[in-house]
Design a protein around this motif. Structure first.
Motif: not given
Length: 457
Positions: A22, A25, A189-191, A194, A246, A250, A252-253, A255
Motif C-alpha cells: 500500500a 499509492n 489507491s487500492e481501488a 485493482r 485477481c 473485492e 486488494g493488497f 489477497d
C-alpha cells in the motif's frame, strides 16, 4: 530487479506486508513510467553467444559501461554483475544467459523513455563495437542451444537453475533464452490498483500477440509466434501465470499477500551470502521454519521485498504494477510497449472505457486466449472475433488515452505516434514473428542468420 534488497527490519505480522504494498499509492501527479528492456549480446563474428569472462566478454562490457556512465557497480561474490545509477535512477543488470537489461529511470513521458533508450543503446554500442559485440532484439534466443548458452555468475541464478526443473519443463528456457520489454506503472489507491490490475491481466494476452517476436529456436522455426509466451505456460505455475483471484470485485493488497505467502521462496541473504530457501514458503518462514537453519532465521522486510521480486504472474504487483506479457523486440517496440499501457491506464476516461470493454471477460475466457496466443498470435479467437479485431479497438483506446494526456515534445507532438508500430501489426494482419517466418521461407533462404543483421541493435 537490479539489486536484491537488504532491509533488516523484522516482520511483526501480516499488516506490515500489506502496508508494504500500500505504500506504493501515489497521487496522480507523481505517477511515473519505468521501462525495462532486455537484449541478447552476440559476437558479430559467427553470431556466437558472449560469455561472462575474457577480454571481450560481458564483464568487460559492464566495466566499459561503468567508466562511461560513472554508475556504481553491483558486486556478487566479488564479480561485477550490474550497475546502478548513484541516486537509484536506473540500473543495468544481467539475466541468467547474459541478456543485457536496462531498468530505466521513473520518467514522466514516453518521449523521455525513448530518449533514455536511445542514449543507452548509443552508449552500449560505443563500448560493444570495439569488442565485436552487437545485440539482438528478439523475444527468444533463435540459434544457441541451452547447452551453448553462457551462464552468468549471479548467486540467485544458481539457486533458480537448480530449482526450475523441479517445478516445470520450461523454466531454464525462460531464464536463459528469453528477452522481454516491460513497463512499471503506478496507482493512487487500492481501488485504482485493482482496476489497473484487472484490465491489464485481461489484456496481457493481446500484448503477447501484438509483440510476438520469438518464432525460432535452435536455428529453425519452433511452431510458435511467441515461443516466450509458450514457455510461460509451464515455467513454475505456483508463482506465474494468470491469477484467478485477481478477477474478484473485492481483490486488494491483502489477497495478493495471502497468495504470495504460500509460494515457495528462492533465497534469503544472510552475511552477504545467498541461502537456498526453495524448500519452504514465506508463510512457513514467518512461522519459524528456518529459525534453526540460517543466521537470523526469522524474516525481514528485505526478505519480503526480495520474495515479491521472485513472483512471475502476467502482471506483478510490487509498489507498482509490472506488465510482463511482451516479447523483446527492436527499438520501436521499446517505446511502443510503455505507450500502449500508459495510454490505457493513465488517462481516466480511457481506463473507464478499457474497464467497460473487458468488464465481463471471464477468467476461463482470458486463460483460453492466453493459451491460444503463442501459436496463433493476433489470429487467436476470442468470442465471435479474433485478437486482431479486439486489438484494433484497444489500440484506438490507447491512442486516445495518449492524446488525452497531452504530453508533447519540443516539436509539439504528443505520445500517440509511439503505437504506430502496433497499428501496423493490426493493419497488416501479421505479427513480427510471421514477418520473420515469411523472410525465413523466402529471402533468408531457410537460414536464421539474417536475423542477426535485421534485428540487431
Amino acid at each position: 530487479m537490479a539489486r536484491d534488497t537488504t532491509d533488516f527490519r523484522p516482520i511483526e505480522g501480516m499488516d506490515e506486508l500489506v502496508d508494504y504494498l500500500a505504500a506504493g499509492n501515489k497521487p496522480r501527479d507523481k505517477w511515473r513510467i519505468g521501462t525495462e528492456h532486455e537484449k541478447f549480446p552476440f559476437y558479430v563474428d559467427g553470431n556466437a553467444p558472449v560469455p561472462y569472462g575474457g577480454d571481450r566478454g560481458i564483464r568487460a562490457l559492464l566495466e566499459g559501461m561503468q567508466k562511461t556512465l560513472g554508475w556504481d557497480p553491483i558486486i556478487d561474490a566479488g564479480r561485477i554483475i550490474g550497475l546502478v545509477e548513484p541516486t537509484g535512477q536506473g540500473a543495468i543488470s544481467l539475466e541468467p544467459g547474459g541478456q543485457f537489461e536496462l531498468s530505466g529511470a521513473p520518467l514522466e513521458t514516453i518521449h523521455q523513455t525513448c530518449r533514455e533508450g536511445n542514449a543507452h543503446l548509443a552508449q552500449l554500442r560505443e563500448i560493444a563495437e570495439p569488442l565485436g559485440i552487437r545485440f539482438l532484439g528478439l523475444g527468444g534466443s533463435p540459434k544457441w542451444t541451452l547447452a551453448e548458452t553462457p551462464r552468468m555468475p549471479k548467486s540467485r541464478y544458481d539457486i533458480m537453475t537448480a530449482y526450475m526443473p523441479k517445478v516445470g519443463t520450461k523454466g531454464l528456457d525462460m531464464m536463459y533464452r528469453t528477452c522481454t520489454i516491460q513497463v512499471n506503472l503506478d496507482f493512487e489507491s487500492e481501488a485504482d490498483m485493482r482496476r489497473k490490475m484487472q484490465v491489464s491481466l485481461k489484456l496481457q494476452p493481446l500484448s503477447t500477440a501484438l509483440f510476438a517476436n520469438s518464432p525460432f529456436t535452435n536455428g529453425r522455426p519452433n511452431g510458435m509466434q511467441s515461443w516466450r509466451g509458450d514457455i510461460w505456460r509451464d515455467t513454475d505455475n505456483q508463482r506465474s501465470g494468470l491469477l484467478e483471484f485477481c478477477f474478484s470485485p473485492e481483490f486488494g493488497f491483502a489477497d495478493y499477500v495471502e497468495w504470495a505467502l504460500d509460494v515457495p521462496m528462492y533465497f534469503v541473504i544472510r552475511d552477504e551470502q545467498y541461502r537456498d530457501m526453495t524448500h519452504i514458503t514465506f508463510r512457513q518462514f514467518m512461522n519459524g521454519a528456518a529459525r534453526n537453519e540460517i543466521p537470523q532465521g526469522m524474516p525481514t522486510m528485505g526478505d519480503w521485498a526480495n520474495h515479491l521480486s521472485t513472483l512471475f504472474p502476467d502482471v506483478r504487483l510490487k509498489r507498482f504494477l509490472e506488465m510482463r506479457g511482451a516479447d523483446g523486440g527492436p527499438w520501436r517496440r521499446i517505446c511502443a510497449l510503455p505507450a500502449f499501457w500508459v495510454g490505457l491506464l493513465y488517462d481516466p476516461a480511457t481506463l473507464d472505457a478499457a474497464e467497460e470493454l473487458t468488464r465481463n471477460w471471464t477468467y476461463a475466457e482470458v486463460l483460453a486466449m492466453r493459451d491460444a496466443v503463442p501459436e496463433e498470435g493476433i489470429a487467436a479467437p476470442f468470442r465471435n472475433a479474433t485478437l486482431r479485431e479486439i486489438g484494433r479497438e484497444v489500440l484506438a483506446l490507447s491512442r486516445q488515452g495518449l492524446v488525452n494526456r497531452g504530453r508533447k515534445n519540443r516539436e509539439g507532438v504528443d505520445e500517440s505516434g509511439f503505437i504506430n508500430t502496433l497499428d501496423e501489426v493490426i493493419a497488416r494482419g501479421t505479427t513480427s514473428a510471421e514477418e520473420m517466418l515469411n523472410a525465413y521461407n523466402t529471402r533468408w533462404g531457410g537460414s536464421i542468420e539474417p536475423a542477426f543483421l535485421e534485428y540487431a541493435y
